[in-house]
Design a protein around this motif. Sequence first.
Motif, mmCIF file in Angstrom:
data_model
loop_
_atom_site.group_PDB
_atom_site.id
_atom_site.type_symbol
_atom_site.label_atom_id
_atom_site.label_comp_id
_atom_site.label_asym_id
_atom_site.label_seq_id
_atom_site.Cartn_x
_atom_site.Cartn_y
_atom_site.Cartn_z
ATOM 1 N N TYR A 98 -13.674 -8.751 12.544
ATOM 2 C CA TYR A 98 -12.393 -8.610 13.230
ATOM 3 C C TYR A 98 -12.411 -9.358 14.559
ATOM 4 O O TYR A 98 -11.409 -9.982 14.953
ATOM 5 C CB TYR A 98 -12.076 -7.129 13.471
ATOM 6 C CG TYR A 98 -10.774 -6.929 14.218
ATOM 7 C CD1 TYR A 98 -9.566 -6.878 13.547
ATOM 8 C CD2 TYR A 98 -10.750 -6.851 15.614
ATOM 9 C CE1 TYR A 98 -8.361 -6.741 14.228
ATOM 10 C CE2 TYR A 98 -9.549 -6.711 16.302
ATOM 11 C CZ TYR A 98 -8.367 -6.657 15.607
ATOM 12 O OH TYR A 98 -7.177 -6.537 16.284
ATOM 13 N N HIS A 100 -4.657 -4.941 16.257
ATOM 14 C CA HIS A 100 -4.534 -3.850 15.307
ATOM 15 C C HIS A 100 -5.426 -2.702 15.776
ATOM 16 O O HIS A 100 -6.637 -2.864 15.917
ATOM 17 C CB HIS A 100 -4.973 -4.298 13.905
ATOM 18 C CG HIS A 100 -4.054 -5.286 13.288
ATOM 19 N ND1 HIS A 100 -4.375 -6.028 12.162
ATOM 20 C CD2 HIS A 100 -2.793 -5.678 13.630
ATOM 21 C CE1 HIS A 100 -3.372 -6.814 11.850
ATOM 22 N NE2 HIS A 100 -2.398 -6.624 12.727
ATOM 23 N N SER A 121 -1.327 1.151 18.537
ATOM 24 C CA SER A 121 -0.668 1.175 17.233
ATOM 25 C C SER A 121 -1.313 0.145 16.318
ATOM 26 O O SER A 121 -1.950 -0.806 16.769
ATOM 27 C CB SER A 121 0.832 0.893 17.375
ATOM 28 O OG SER A 121 1.041 -0.406 17.928
ATOM 29 N N GLY A 122 -1.152 0.365 15.022
ATOM 30 C CA GLY A 122 -1.740 -0.550 14.062
ATOM 31 C C GLY A 122 -1.369 -0.174 12.647
ATOM 32 O O GLY A 122 -0.470 0.650 12.414
ATOM 33 N N PRO A 123 -2.079 -0.725 11.666
ATOM 34 C CA PRO A 123 -1.698 -0.551 10.258
ATOM 35 C C PRO A 123 -2.156 0.752 9.627
ATOM 36 O O PRO A 123 -1.802 1.038 8.477
ATOM 37 C CB PRO A 123 -2.389 -1.732 9.573
ATOM 38 C CG PRO A 123 -3.624 -1.959 10.405
ATOM 39 C CD PRO A 123 -3.211 -1.664 11.824
ATOM 40 N N ILE A 124 -2.943 1.559 10.337
ATOM 41 C CA ILE A 124 -3.480 2.769 9.724
ATOM 42 C C ILE A 124 -3.624 3.877 10.765
ATOM 43 O O ILE A 124 -3.928 3.608 11.930
ATOM 44 C CB ILE A 124 -4.842 2.475 9.044
ATOM 45 C CG1 ILE A 124 -5.360 3.709 8.296
ATOM 46 C CG2 ILE A 124 -5.864 1.991 10.062
ATOM 47 C CD1 ILE A 124 -6.590 3.411 7.451
ATOM 48 N N MET A 172 -10.408 -3.408 9.675
ATOM 49 C CA MET A 172 -8.984 -3.079 9.727
ATOM 50 C C MET A 172 -8.439 -2.998 11.144
ATOM 51 O O MET A 172 -7.236 -2.866 11.342
ATOM 52 C CB MET A 172 -8.725 -1.769 8.993
ATOM 53 C CG MET A 172 -9.086 -1.828 7.516
ATOM 54 S SD MET A 172 -8.529 -0.369 6.605
ATOM 55 C CE MET A 172 -6.754 -0.614 6.684
ATOM 56 N N GLY A 173 -9.322 -3.026 12.148
ATOM 57 C CA GLY A 173 -8.847 -3.001 13.516
ATOM 58 C C GLY A 173 -9.855 -2.382 14.460
ATOM 59 O O GLY A 173 -11.024 -2.199 14.125
#
Length: 299
Positions: free
Chosen positions: A174, A190, A218-221, A237-238
Motif C-alpha cells: 500500500y 484509504h 474514511s475508506g472502503p471498509i 486495503m488501507g
Amino acid sequence: MSRPSLNDLTAFVAVASHRSFRRAAEEIGTAPSTLSHAMRALEERMGVRLLNRTTRSVSPTEAGFRLLGRLQPALASLDEALDSVVGFRGNVAGTVRINAPRLVAGLLVREILPRMAERYPDVTVDIVVEGRLIDIVSSGFDAGVRLLGSVPKDMIAVPFTRPLMFICVASPAYLERGAPGTPEELRHHHCIGHRMPSGKLYRWEFERAGQELVIDASGPIVLDDEELMVEAAIAGMGIAYVADWAAETALSDGRLRKLLTAWMPSPEGVAVYYPGHRAVPPALRAFLDAAKDLRKKKP
C-alpha cells in the motif's frame, strides 16, 4: 453511640456506591426492604443521616460521602489482611468471572491462564469478551479488564503488563503509492474504519508537542475487530489505527510498517479492576496475583 457492626458498614458502602437498594441487595444477597431497614437503624445508631432517599433514588448525604470515603480503603485493607492467610487453609478453588475486550482477552489466555492452571488447578477462569464498558457488579462479574483511564472511579485498579499504545500501520504494498506525512493527509488515503461497540465510528486521535488532533478517517471498509483490521491492512486495503499489541507480529515480520509515529498518543496502562466495597474471593485474589506477576516480567 453503640459501634455499628461490620456487616452494617459493608451494607452501607454497597448502598452508597451503587446508589440503589435493589442493586446493593442483589450484591449482598438480601431483600431491598431488609437493607433499607438496616440503613435506617444504622442512621439512628450513629445519630446522623447518611442517605438521602426519594421514591426513585438514593444518594449519600455530606456525612455519608465522608463515611464512604473512609470506609472503602479500610474495608479493602481488611480484605487484603484476610486474604494474606488464605494460603494456610489449603488449596484455592472456585470460579472467577472476568469481563474483557477481545484484544486483552487474548493476552489473558496467552499469558495469565497458563500461570493460573499451573498454580491453581482448582480455579476456573470464566472470561466473557465484551467491547462495551459495563457495570461488572450488576452483570455478575468478579472483575473487568480495561484501559486504566476507563476504569470507574469507585473501583480498585491493578495495572498489569506493559502499557498499550495506538499506532497507524499499513502494508509495504500500500505504501508504494505514498505515505501520509501528517494526520491531515490521511484524508487522501484509504483508511480502515473502526466501529465501536456503541455503533459509532471511532475518530482517530493524534497528538504532538501538546497539540491534539482528531481525524474522521474514511475508506472502503469498516470493521469492529482489531485483529481483522490488521488483516485488512496486511491485505493492502488501507491504513489501520490499532493497538500495538494487535499488530506486533505483522510488524516484526515486515508485513506491516508504522506510520505517523511522531503523532501517536502516549501509551495507556491496562488494569484489572474490581469493586472495592466487597470481600475479594480467593479465586479472584489468585487471578490478581498472576496479573501482578505478569507486570513484573513485562518490560
